[in-house]
Write an enzyme that holds these catalytic residues in place. Structure first.
Site, PDB file in Angstrom:
ATOM      1  N   CYS A  83       3.411   0.853   3.789  1.00  0.00           N
ATOM      2  CA  CYS A  83       3.056   1.934   2.873  1.00  0.00           C
ATOM      3  C   CYS A  83       4.311   2.441   2.157  1.00  0.00           C
ATOM      4  CB  CYS A  83       2.404   3.085   3.647  1.00  0.00           C
ATOM      5  SG  CYS A  83       2.084   4.499   2.580  1.00  0.00           S
TER       6      CYS A  83
ATOM      7  N   HIS B 290      -3.169   4.580   1.276  1.00  0.00           N
ATOM      8  CA  HIS B 290      -3.471   4.254   2.662  1.00  0.00           C
ATOM      9  C   HIS B 290      -4.056   5.421   3.435  1.00  0.00           C
ATOM     10  CE1 HIS B 290      -0.422   1.110   1.718  1.00  0.00           C
ATOM     11  NE2 HIS B 290      -1.225   0.363   2.481  1.00  0.00           N
TER      12      HIS B 290
ATOM     13  N   SER C   1      10.231  -4.805   0.879  1.00  0.00           N
ATOM     14  CA  SER C   1       9.666  -4.151   2.065  1.00  0.00           C
ATOM     15  C   SER C   1      10.251  -4.664   3.375  1.00  0.00           C
ATOM     16  CB  SER C   1       8.158  -4.332   2.097  1.00  0.00           C
ATOM     17  OG  SER C   1       7.607  -3.731   0.947  1.00  0.00           O
TER      18      SER C   1
END
Lengths: 669, 384
Positions: free
Chosen positions: A389, A376, A333
């Site tokens: 996300c 989310h 991420s």
């Protein structure tokens, strides 16, 4: 027998014969002496040059004087590698009649274990006749003087004071500064046809890794020689100071590193395996480049026993590997800012447009999951970065395609090595359609874009690249280059700031940066709790990353994904974090990778915070700002106000690292 | 004092007359050689009289005194003592053979308690005297080639074989050569000489291979190929050649010969002193010293040729031949032209025994000069 009477005629005859013969003999003797004179003329007049040279070679001996090796210092002049006196005892085989007797005599003066003695005998018999072999090193002054006094009675034995390399910080710089060790046959072979005679000097150590290796010739200096007159037994008769050649000391090398930061990074990484790189956003200087676990470089100077070496090389966490440069990992991420920038740059998605995350999406013939079970909800770009996300980035990556993302990644330094003066960098990989075609002769499958968008799949990068990526993003303008070697022998090396501009819009980068600030400072950001520096107005921005190294089966997902703690070490997730600070006026960028460490927010972010605190506190300007009683008049810190006074978020939200995004078809790194 | 004084019996026996008849030029040449030797010894001991130079000079001084005394000894006394001296030498050589000291791997010395005697040195004089004594009574015809020459051959062979057995190859070669020289001087047929020379040359290889000791053989083989083992037995020859060659035309300067000062040169004070000289004084110095030796040889041969007695002629010439052989063998050895055999450079090298022998020899030469008009009328000789 009666004596014959000698008659006059006979007397004359005998005298005549004698005179002729005497003349003959005189001529013979004269001729011989003339021949000797001719021989003298041949030797002394015709072959004079040859014999004069041989005589000079007999008479004079040039004893090599090794130069002091150049010191290596950090940016503030703290010694990272220096020299200390080393009292040694050397023997030269050629001058010893009875090596056993000599060793017996020596063992009366200095401790020589039977094992060491066997080893020595082997070493002595193997080394060339005239090359001295060190019997003992690192003697105390008492031992040294005891031998020194006795050397006249021990031919072939010399006690000398050399220098040995010492690394005051032990393991903290073992990878980047490297170490020196005994010259191997391979080093001699690599030196070519005319190797530096220093290579054969018993005390000489050659750079084997890091800066010591890369700048070996610079640090080595030039050897000198003492011209001495020696007698037939090789004993020194006279010194000839006019014939001496003074050694030229090696040059001092100053690194951009900060010893305090580096030591703190090693401390913080502790027993974990990983790497941390800190970079100055204005100059490109590398403040910290640590790899853990490390090893004591001083051991290599002395020579490591096979058992010790094996212990280091066989350890699962690979202490000998420089993970900051040669360890490539999926960035996970931490790569999402790059995807976001690619999305913004493409203009194909409005950053305010929301994409609904339901926790999973169907694509191709399977589900792609978000790390958060249940999803989310609707996410715009800012929220998607803040919450990390996955669904948002699956969707957008799919839309813009891999090549746009690859272009951004490459512009920010991935998939390439930097000229930082030392070797060992691995370029990692930035996938693209061209790469796929070239490498696998296959088209790019859209499913691969999904993994790429969240920093997984074929993508890999090392800690230095992640730091450069963050630094360039935080700089917002220049494609900074990292610089490790600040100066050599007082000559400054080119700054990393002399670089081209990034081909992206500043407002796009600002949007990504503000989302990264939210990651660290918004109470709902993935790294909120772990990123609070506690340094007043100076705040950090960052991005967490948790890179999965195994495939999670459908059955496991149904019954609940196993926690990292329940897995063997080598199957646990990599924890990553990239950060820059202060958020409002970026000055330092940081990347940290904890191999199989677990979750980025839980493991990597707190470490990054600790290291960043030291970095910031050592900067005088930032320190002044922290210590000033009043806040800056126009500090545009949107997140700071919200944080103030709010209750800490519920633990279930913050301890979240376990779940990781599921990979699509791409291979697990 | 006139030249006629020496011709008148009675007058010529006066000591003062005798002293005036000594060849002072020869004396001066010998002094110059010995002084050069002392100077070199002073240099190689680091410009010090100790341990060699002073002793060398003192010994030479004593030898000069002895030589003057011997010069006044009537040549007929030399004649009478010829066989006894030879006999004594032979007895001592046998004594050494039976109970001599073994030093340096060879039986050469006889320890008489108060002095260590080297009988081979006595023999060097004794052999020449005995041969001269024998030929004195031999006709020119018989000296050319006859069965009576068995006597000189035996006279030469006995000590030569005894000395070679010690083993002292250098001295054995020297004894045989000087004995042979006396035979040739006395008139040995040149055809025989050539025949003998050819036989000798042919017998050298088997002699070297089967008779010599290992170290002697290795010295000779090393001489033939010195580069084969530069740090082993070829070392001496090589270092000596380096010393010589590096001297150049004018030398490195007095006291500055690195080869000798730093002990690269072996036996620098004895057998290889000529190399030291060559190193420090160069080609010029070497040639000067060789000329001195040549002068001594020439003067001595002239003295021999003016003697009225055959014994005096052969004795003086035989001694001169021995002296010349010393110079030639040592010179050739130092220059790498001959194998390393322990033959010193007379008067230049340090060493009492050889100096004594040489000076006794020159004592005979001077005596022959002083008594050149004395007739030795019978083989037995008369003193008055």
């Amino acid at each position: 027998m009666s004596e014959p009477s000698i008659f006059f005629s006979e007397v004359n005859e005998r005298q005549g014969v004698f005179n002729r013969r005497a003349f003959l003999m005189g001529g013979l003797a004269g001729g011989t002496i003339l021949a000797l004179g001719g021989r003298l003329a041949q030797l002394q007049l015709l072959e004079f040059d040859r014999y004069r040279l041989m005589s000079t070679e007999n008479q004079f001996n040039f004893r090599l004087i090794p130069p002091p090796r150049g010191r290596i210092m950090d940016r503030f002049g703290v010694e990272l590698a220096s020299n200390r006196p080393n009292f040694r005892v050397l023997v030269v085989r050629d001058e010893i009649n009875d090596i056993d007797a000599t060793l017996d005599a020596l063992s009366q003066l200095i401790p020589i274990t039977p094992e060491r003695r066997r080893q020595l005998l082997r070493e002595i018999s193997r080394s060339p006749k005239l090359v001295p072999v060190a019997v003992a090193e690192d003697l105390t002054w008492e031992e040294f003087s005891r031998v020194n006094v006795r050397t006249p009675e021990l031919p072939g034995v010399t006690a000398d004071m050399g220098e040995a390399r010492v690394y005051p910080h032990g393991g903290a710089f073992a990878h980047v500064v490297g170490y020196v060790a005994k010259v191997s046959d391979r080093d001699v072979a690599a030196a070519g046809l005319n190797p530096d005679p220093l290579l054969h000097h018993p005390g000489f150590r050659i750079g084997k890794q890091g800066v010591e290796k890369a700048l070996d010739t610079v640090l080595r200096g030039k050897s000198g020689a003492v011209k001495t007159e020696v007698d037939a037994l090789g004993r020194e008769v006279r010194k000839d100071p006019e014939g001496d050649i003074n050694p030229v000391a090696g040059k001092t090398v100053v690194l951009s590193l900060d010893a305090d930061v580096q030591s703190r990074a090693l401390e913080v990484l502790g027993e974990e395996s990983g790497a941390c790189v800190v970079m100055d956003i204005q100059s490109g200087d590398l403040i910290c480049m640590a790899s853990a676990p490390s090893f004591d470089a001083n051991q290599f100077v002395k020579g490591l026993s096979t058992a010790d070496y094996r212990a280091l090389s066989d350890y699962e966490r690979r202490p000998l590997l420089d993970k900051a440069l040669s360890g490539t990992y999926p960035p996970g991420s931490t790569f999402k800012p790059m995807t976001a920038l690619a999305v913004l740059d493409s203009g194909m998605v409005d950053p305010n447009e929301t994409i609904v995350c339901s926790g999973q999406m169907w694509f191709g013939n399977r589900f792609f999951h978000c790390w958060k079970r249940g999803g989310h909800g609707p996410q715009n770009m800012h929220e998607a970065i803040k919450n990390s996300c996955d669904i948002y980035f699956y969707q957008t990556a799919l839309k813009i395609g891999p090549d746009r993302i690859a272009r951004v990644a490459e512009a920010f330094g991935m998939g390439q090595t930097f000229d930082i003066g030392i070797s060992g960098q691995k370029a990692g990989l930035v996938p693209s359609t061209a790469w796929k075609r070239r490498q696998y002769k296959q088209p790019w499958y859209p499913g691969e874009s999904l993994s790429f968008g969240i920093g997984q799949g074929a993508l890999s990068a090392n800690a230095l690249q992640l730091a450069v990526m963050t630094a360039r993003l935080a700089n917002g303008r220049k494609a900074l280059n990292p610089r490790l070697i600040k100066s050599i022998g007082g000559v400054e090396t080119p700054s990393g700031a002399a670089a081209a501009d990034l081909p992206f819009k500043p407002e796009h980068m600002e949007m990504v940066r503000s989302a990264m600030a939210a990651v660290a400072n918004d109470t709902t950001g993935t790294a909120y709790r772990a990123s609070q520096l506690g340094l007043g107005p100076v705040l950090m921005a960052g991005k967490t990353g948790t890179a999965q190294v195994r495939v999670i089966s459908r059955a496991e997902r149904a019954s609940g994904v196993r926690t990292n703690e329940s897995l063997p070490w080598r199957l646990r997730d990599h924890a990553l974090f990239v950060a820059f600070a202060p958020y409002d006026a970026p000055r330092y960028a940081l990347s940290i990778i904890v191999q199989h460490g677990g979750g980025g927010a839980a493991v990597a972010a707190p470490m990054a915070r600790e290291i960043m605190r030291v970095v910031l506190l050592k900067d005088a300007a930032i320190r002044a700002r922290i210590e000033s009683p009043l806040p800056m008049p126009e500090a545009p810190v949107p997140a700071a106000g919200e944080v103030e006074g709010e209750a800490p978020p519920p633990p279930s939200e913050t301890i979240l690292p376990v779940a990781a995004p599921i990979l699509s078809g791409g291979p697990t790194p | 004092m006139t030249a006629s004084a020496i011709t008148r019996p009675g007058e010529r026996d006066r000591l003062i007359v005798k002293l005036a008849q000594i060849d002072w030029t020869l004396m001066l040449v010998l002094c110059l050689i010995a002084a050069t030797g002392a100077a070199m010894l002073y240099s190689i001991s680091g410009l010090s009289w100790e341990p060699w130079a002073a002793k060398h000079l003192v010994r030479f001084g004593l030898c000069i005194g002895m030589m003057i005394v011997l010069a006044t000894v009537d040549v007929r006394l030399w004649f009478m003592s010829a066989y006894p001296v030879y006999g004594l030498g032979l007895v001592l050589l046998i004594a050494v053979e039976i109970m001599g000291d073994v030093s340096l791997g060879a039986q050469r010395w006889l320890d008489l308690g108060f002095v260590r005697l080297q009988p081979s040195e006595i023999m060097k004089i004794g052999l020449v005297l005995a041969l001269a004594r024998f030929y004195h009574g031999l006709s020119a015809e018989a000296a050319k080639f006859s069965w009576r020459l068995v006597v000189p051959v035996v006279l030469i062979a006995l000590p030569t074989l005894l000395v070679a057995h010690q083993p002292d190859l250098g001295t054995a070669v020297l004894l045989a050569s000087s004995g042979g020289a006396v035979m040739v001087l006395a008139g040995l047929s040149l055809r025989v000489v050539v025949a003998l020379a050819v036989t000798l040359a042919a017998s050298i290889p088997p002699f070297v291979m089967f008779v010599l000791h290992d170290y002697q053989r290795s010295r000779i083989l090393t001489f033939l190929n010195p580069e084969a083992d530069p740090s082993g037995s070829g070392y001496h020859i090589l270092q000596s050649k380096i010393a010589l060659g590096s001297g150049g035309l004018l030398g490195k300067g007095y006291g500055l010969g690195s080869q000798s000062q730093l002990n690269f040169l072996p036996e620098k004070h004895t057998d290889f002193i000529f190399a030291t000289l060559a190193e420090e004084f160069g080609f010029i110095g070497c040639i000067s010293v060789l000329l001195l030796f040549a002068a001594a040889i020439t003067i001595a041969l002239r003295i021999a040729s003016v003697s009225h007695s055959h014994f005096g002629r052969l004795g003086a010439a035989g001694v001169t031949a021995t002296f010349a052989l010393y110079v030639m063998i040592n010179g050739a050895m130092v220059m790498g032209l001959a194998p390393v055999v322990g033959v010193p450079m007379p008067l230049l090298s340090y060493g009492g025994t050889v100096m004594l022998t040489v000076m006794v020899g020159f004592g005979l030469v001077q005596s022959v000069r002083v008594h050149r008009y004395s007739e030795i009328t019978s083989g037995r000789g008369t003193l008055l």
